[in-house]
Design a protein around this motif. Structure first.
Motif, PDB file in Angstrom:
ATOM      1  N   ARG A   8       0.835  -1.207   0.000  1.00  0.00           N
ATOM      2  CA  ARG A   8       0.000   0.000   0.000  1.00  0.00           C
ATOM      3  C   ARG A   8       0.871   1.259   0.000  1.00  0.00           C
ATOM      4  O   ARG A   8       0.620   2.208  -0.740  1.00  0.00           O
ATOM      5  CB  ARG A   8      -0.967   0.001   1.186  1.00  0.00           C
ATOM      6  N   GLN A   9       1.913   1.234   0.821  1.00  0.00           N
ATOM      7  CA  GLN A   9       2.767   2.425   0.887  1.00  0.00           C
ATOM      8  C   GLN A   9       3.472   2.682  -0.445  1.00  0.00           C
ATOM      9  O   GLN A   9       3.488   3.809  -0.931  1.00  0.00           O
ATOM     10  CB  GLN A   9       3.784   2.264   2.017  1.00  0.00           C
ATOM     11  N   ASP A  10       4.022   1.621  -1.046  1.00  0.00           N
ATOM     12  CA  ASP A  10       4.691   1.791  -2.348  1.00  0.00           C
ATOM     13  C   ASP A  10       3.690   2.277  -3.388  1.00  0.00           C
ATOM     14  O   ASP A  10       3.970   3.188  -4.168  1.00  0.00           O
ATOM     15  CB  ASP A  10       5.323   0.457  -2.808  1.00  0.00           C
ATOM     16  N   PHE A  11       2.508   1.672  -3.358  1.00  0.00           N
ATOM     17  CA  PHE A  11       1.486   2.049  -4.336  1.00  0.00           C
ATOM     18  C   PHE A  11       1.144   3.530  -4.207  1.00  0.00           C
ATOM     19  O   PHE A  11       1.145   4.265  -5.197  1.00  0.00           O
ATOM     20  CB  PHE A  11       0.229   1.199  -4.149  1.00  0.00           C
ATOM     21  N   MET A  12       0.873   3.962  -2.980  1.00  0.00           N
ATOM     22  CA  MET A  12       0.460   5.352  -2.767  1.00  0.00           C
ATOM     23  C   MET A  12       1.561   6.325  -3.175  1.00  0.00           C
ATOM     24  O   MET A  12       1.308   7.356  -3.795  1.00  0.00           O
ATOM     25  CB  MET A  12       0.083   5.575  -1.301  1.00  0.00           C
ATOM     26  N   ALA A  13       2.800   5.967  -2.833  1.00  0.00           N
ATOM     27  CA  ALA A  13       3.918   6.858  -3.152  1.00  0.00           C
ATOM     28  C   ALA A  13       4.053   7.038  -4.667  1.00  0.00           C
ATOM     29  O   ALA A  13       4.431   8.107  -5.142  1.00  0.00           O
ATOM     30  CB  ALA A  13       5.214   6.305  -2.566  1.00  0.00           C
ATOM     31  N   LYS A  14       3.703   5.987  -5.421  1.00  0.00           N
ATOM     32  CA  LYS A  14       3.818   6.071  -6.887  1.00  0.00           C
ATOM     33  C   LYS A  14       2.549   6.644  -7.514  1.00  0.00           C
ATOM     34  O   LYS A  14       2.609   7.481  -8.407  1.00  0.00           O
ATOM     35  CB  LYS A  14       4.073   4.670  -7.475  1.00  0.00           C
ATOM     36  N   ALA A  15       1.396   6.181  -7.033  1.00  0.00           N
ATOM     37  CA  ALA A  15       0.132   6.499  -7.727  1.00  0.00           C
ATOM     38  C   ALA A  15      -0.354   7.932  -7.470  1.00  0.00           C
ATOM     39  O   ALA A  15      -0.864   8.583  -8.385  1.00  0.00           O
ATOM     40  CB  ALA A  15      -0.945   5.501  -7.313  1.00  0.00           C
ATOM     41  N   LEU A  16      -0.190   8.413  -6.234  1.00  0.00           N
ATOM     42  CA  LEU A  16      -0.732   9.744  -5.925  1.00  0.00           C
ATOM     43  C   LEU A  16      -0.118  10.851  -6.770  1.00  0.00           C
ATOM     44  O   LEU A  16      -0.839  11.673  -7.330  1.00  0.00           O
ATOM     45  CB  LEU A  16      -0.577  10.044  -4.434  1.00  0.00           C
ATOM     46  N   PRO A  17       1.218  10.878  -6.907  1.00  0.00           N
ATOM     47  CA  PRO A  17       1.790  11.935  -7.762  1.00  0.00           C
ATOM     48  C   PRO A  17       1.250  11.873  -9.191  1.00  0.00           C
ATOM     49  O   PRO A  17       0.944  12.903  -9.790  1.00  0.00           O
ATOM     50  CB  PRO A  17       3.288  11.656  -7.716  1.00  0.00           C
ATOM     51  N   LEU A  18       1.083  10.644  -9.713  1.00  0.00           N
ATOM     52  CA  LEU A  18       0.560  10.496 -11.078  1.00  0.00           C
ATOM     53  C   LEU A  18      -0.863  11.031 -11.150  1.00  0.00           C
ATOM     54  O   LEU A  18      -1.229  11.769 -12.058  1.00  0.00           O
ATOM     55  CB  LEU A  18       0.581   9.020 -11.501  1.00  0.00           C
ATOM     56  N   LEU A  19      -1.662  10.666 -10.146  1.00  0.00           N
ATOM     57  CA  LEU A  19      -3.065  11.090 -10.119  1.00  0.00           C
ATOM     58  C   LEU A  19      -3.157  12.608 -10.142  1.00  0.00           C
ATOM     59  O   LEU A  19      -3.942  13.197 -10.878  1.00  0.00           O
ATOM     60  CB  LEU A  19      -3.737  10.554  -8.853  1.00  0.00           C
ATOM     61  N   CYS A  20      -2.314  13.242  -9.335  1.00  0.00           N
ATOM     62  CA  CYS A  20      -2.417  14.698  -9.181  1.00  0.00           C
ATOM     63  C   CYS A  20      -1.679  15.455 -10.275  1.00  0.00           C
ATOM     64  O   CYS A  20      -1.891  16.654 -10.452  1.00  0.00           O
ATOM     65  CB  CYS A  20      -1.905  15.102  -7.808  1.00  0.00           C
ATOM     66  N   ALA A  21      -0.822  14.732 -11.028  1.00  0.00           N
ATOM     67  CA  ALA A  21      -0.094  15.396 -12.119  1.00  0.00           C
ATOM     68  C   ALA A  21      -0.969  15.475 -13.372  1.00  0.00           C
ATOM     69  O   ALA A  21      -0.616  16.134 -14.345  1.00  0.00           O
ATOM     70  CB  ALA A  21       1.188  14.635 -12.417  1.00  0.00           C
ATOM     71  N   GLU A  22      -2.137  14.781 -13.308  1.00  0.00           N
ATOM     72  CA  GLU A  22      -3.017  14.773 -14.483  1.00  0.00           C
ATOM     73  C   GLU A  22      -3.535  16.174 -14.795  1.00  0.00           C
ATOM     74  O   GLU A  22      -3.652  17.009 -13.902  1.00  0.00           O
ATOM     75  CB  GLU A  22      -4.219  13.863 -14.222  1.00  0.00           C
ATOM     76  N   ARG A  23      -3.858  16.392 -16.043  1.00  0.00           N
ATOM     77  CA  ARG A  23      -4.493  17.658 -16.408  1.00  0.00           C
ATOM     78  C   ARG A  23      -5.799  17.757 -15.629  1.00  0.00           C
ATOM     79  O   ARG A  23      -6.487  16.751 -15.448  1.00  0.00           O
ATOM     80  CB  ARG A  23      -4.762  17.711 -17.908  1.00  0.00           C
ATOM     81  N   PRO A  24      -6.117  18.967 -15.125  1.00  0.00           N
ATOM     82  CA  PRO A  24      -7.307  19.082 -14.271  1.00  0.00           C
ATOM     83  C   PRO A  24      -8.597  18.674 -14.969  1.00  0.00           C
ATOM     84  O   PRO A  24      -9.578  18.333 -14.321  1.00  0.00           O
ATOM     85  CB  PRO A  24      -7.331  20.573 -13.897  1.00  0.00           C
ATOM     86  N   ASP A  25      -8.585  18.675 -16.300  1.00  0.00           N
ATOM     87  CA  ASP A  25      -9.850  18.337 -16.991  1.00  0.00           C
ATOM     88  C   ASP A  25     -10.000  16.822 -17.205  1.00  0.00           C
ATOM     89  O   ASP A  25     -10.942  16.368 -17.843  1.00  0.00           O
ATOM     90  CB  ASP A  25      -9.950  19.078 -18.339  1.00  0.00           C
ATOM     91  N   VAL A  26      -9.041  16.043 -16.668  1.00  0.00           N
ATOM     92  CA  VAL A  26      -9.207  14.595 -16.730  1.00  0.00           C
ATOM     93  C   VAL A  26     -10.162  14.188 -15.615  1.00  0.00           C
ATOM     94  O   VAL A  26      -9.851  14.321 -14.439  1.00  0.00           O
ATOM     95  CB  VAL A  26      -7.853  13.868 -16.558  1.00  0.00           C
ATOM     96  N   LEU A  27     -11.353  13.741 -15.992  1.00  0.00           N
ATOM     97  CA  LEU A  27     -12.381  13.489 -14.983  1.00  0.00           C
ATOM     98  C   LEU A  27     -12.326  12.063 -14.450  1.00  0.00           C
ATOM     99  O   LEU A  27     -12.822  11.770 -13.382  1.00  0.00           O
ATOM    100  CB  LEU A  27     -13.759  13.823 -15.553  1.00  0.00           C
ATOM    101  N   GLY A  28     -11.720  11.178 -15.229  1.00  0.00           N
ATOM    102  CA  GLY A  28     -11.311   9.877 -14.698  1.00  0.00           C
ATOM    103  C   GLY A  28     -12.401   8.876 -14.352  1.00  0.00           C
ATOM    104  O   GLY A  28     -12.168   7.951 -13.587  1.00  0.00           O
TER     105      GLY A  28
END
Lengths: 323, 323
Positions: free
Chosen positions: B197-217
């Motif tokens: 979980r820790q490795d996942f969060m450390a990798k996934a969160l930056p990617l999630l937040c680096a997305e263009r704001p108009d990516v509604l996902g």
């Protein structure tokens, strides 16, 4: 455009949604208490209500509800916090035994939460007047974080499914080379993602929907994930160095603490630390100590500057005693 | 208490949220078209807008926007549907090449979507006037389903983690009895949930937040899960026999089809089936056929009863021609 886009809003965003019970009504609560200001959100997942109060508004209502009470707003606020926080943190065990809390749904969709206790032997009354929150705030505080959480969890499901497929490949290799189990019960079925999902849904959905409607289901795991998502987003918005954010996220429990969010937006969190501990519940010992420190100081007429300036109260004129 | 608690609301609830692009603006759209009524929801995840229109209101606006147009409301509605549905389903490939769509954000928080096309060689105009949706509707259509989705995904994560632990126990048993891998690359690390979980969060969160704001996902997996959750809840509300619900849920893709939701609330879904296919996109072939069938019938002045009575239009007086 965003409700809660303010500094105070960002700090509130970093707080967890906590299941609370107020006179038998199950709600999710989220609150932030500053020096002499607060912002609370309540939801029954049918509606969302909020109240934002600053020092001046608190002082006026305090005087209105407590005619005989003579106390500086800071002392009043500290006691209000001490009495209400156990309720707002879902931990009634530490609640002032003399305190009574009641919820009233009013016409026009407002709700009122009444609080009765005693301060210095005198009756102490407070009312939270919560109005329906705007959709923009609901989007900031619930919709976007929940969608981000769902995406992260879906990614975890996909990654774990991939790991299971690799485990099966390893197991198959052992078996193909004649390996056998010493304990038959250790045998596992080959993982098949589609079958797993269908079986899971067929079992889980009826259970989910058979729950009592007042089960709001924002459990500790989801609170931790919510905290991680909003903390990270707040940190990004404030352009915090990437490495520090990751470091904070890697700290177990950091997600649920208000500290990282508050730090990330540059707020001294001494108060927040004492008010919200990592599991989202009040640290009674700290809270009591803090209150003991605060109340006597402010019961005396004191013009000393606040040790922990809050974002709103700075703008408000300070009044020592009710006039 | 619930917005969308009506029969039509339940049918809308069963529709997926679909990422759409209207004049460069990224939105999530959800729509339900009846016989001569529609209900659309739009969100940029900062706000949520809606428009509900019945036969009478559509007729008045149609006449107002298309002075020279003489057509029964049913024919007008069928053409409107045919032109707008590709946009609302995120599939612009099949959109009428002559059609132009534009989005205008208005003062007071409303948005207007303008549509220009041709019908029978005459200019065809339509405007969707969307107003901010109430929080109750946002809770029904987004907050509660997203929270339920998060809970289900968290449960899947937990179950998959448990399966990985069992795989490791099986693997360990083979190894302890001297089994070795013929292909080293098949070796997997022992699964440790906390570390994962820790490795996942450390990798996934930056990617999630680096997305263009108009990516509604709101991707296909989440749409499927959303559909399963709301379909099941609607079915429960309508007291559908448990076995039938489970059966529907076990049907691949059923979650995203409007049919199960509609069936479960007892609505003839001939129209819904043609309008929303399992992947949440318009089935062009079906749509064209259906329109071909509908338009000629209704271009002639016809007083025949609707083959598929919609919940609202039943209450409204039917008018064959604009007067």
């Amino acid at each position: 455009m965003e409700a809660g886009g303010s500094l105070a809003g960002d700090v509130l965003l970093g707080q967890p949604w906590i299941p609370v019970s107020v006179s038998g009504c199950q709600l999710l609560a989220k609150s932030w208490f500053g020096e002499t200001t607060y912002h609370i959100l309540l939801s029954d997942l049918h509606s969302v209500w909020e109240e934002r109060m600053d020092a001046e508004a608190i002082q006026i209502r305090a005087k209105d509800l407590n005619k005989r009470l003579q106390a500086p707003v800071k002392a009043f606020f500290s006691y209000l916090y001490e009495v209400v926080q156990p309720f707002l943190s879902g931990d009634n065990s530490g609640a002032d035994s003399k305190a009574q809390i009641s919820l009233t749904k009013q016409e026009g969709g407002n709700i009122s939460i009444g609080l009765k206790s005693k301060l210095e032997g005198l009756p102490f009354h407070w009312e939270f007047h919560c109005i329906p929150a705007p959709v923009t705030l609901v989007c900031v505080q619930l919709v976007r974080p929940l969608l981000a959480m769902s995406r992260l969890l879906q990614q975890q499901v996909d990654q774990l499914g991939g790991l299971l497929v690799r485990k099966d490949a390893e197991i198959l290799d052992y078996k193909e080379n004649g390996a056998t189990l010493t304990r038959e019960r250790l045998q596992t079925d080959v993982f098949e993602e589609h079958t797993f999902r269908q079986d899971f849904m067929a079992k889980a959905l009826p259970l989910l929907c058979a729950e009592r409607p007042d089960v709001l289901g924002f459990d500790a795991d989801l609170q931790r994930l919510y905290g991680a998502v909003v903390t990270h987003r707040t940190a990004r918005k404030r352009k915090l160095p990437e490495e520090r954010v990751v470091e904070e996220l890697q700290t177990e429990g950091a997600a649920l603490s208000s500290s990282p969010a508050a730090k990330s937006v540059g707020v001294d969190t001494a108060g927040d630390d004492r008010k919200q501990s990592h599991n989202g519940q009040v640290d009674e010992a700290e809270a009591k100590t803090a209150s003991k420190q605060t109340v006597p100081q402010s019961l005396a007429v004191s013009s000393e500057p606040a040790e922990r300036p809050s974002t709103k109260s700075k703008k408000k004129k300070k009044v020592g005693l009710f006039r």
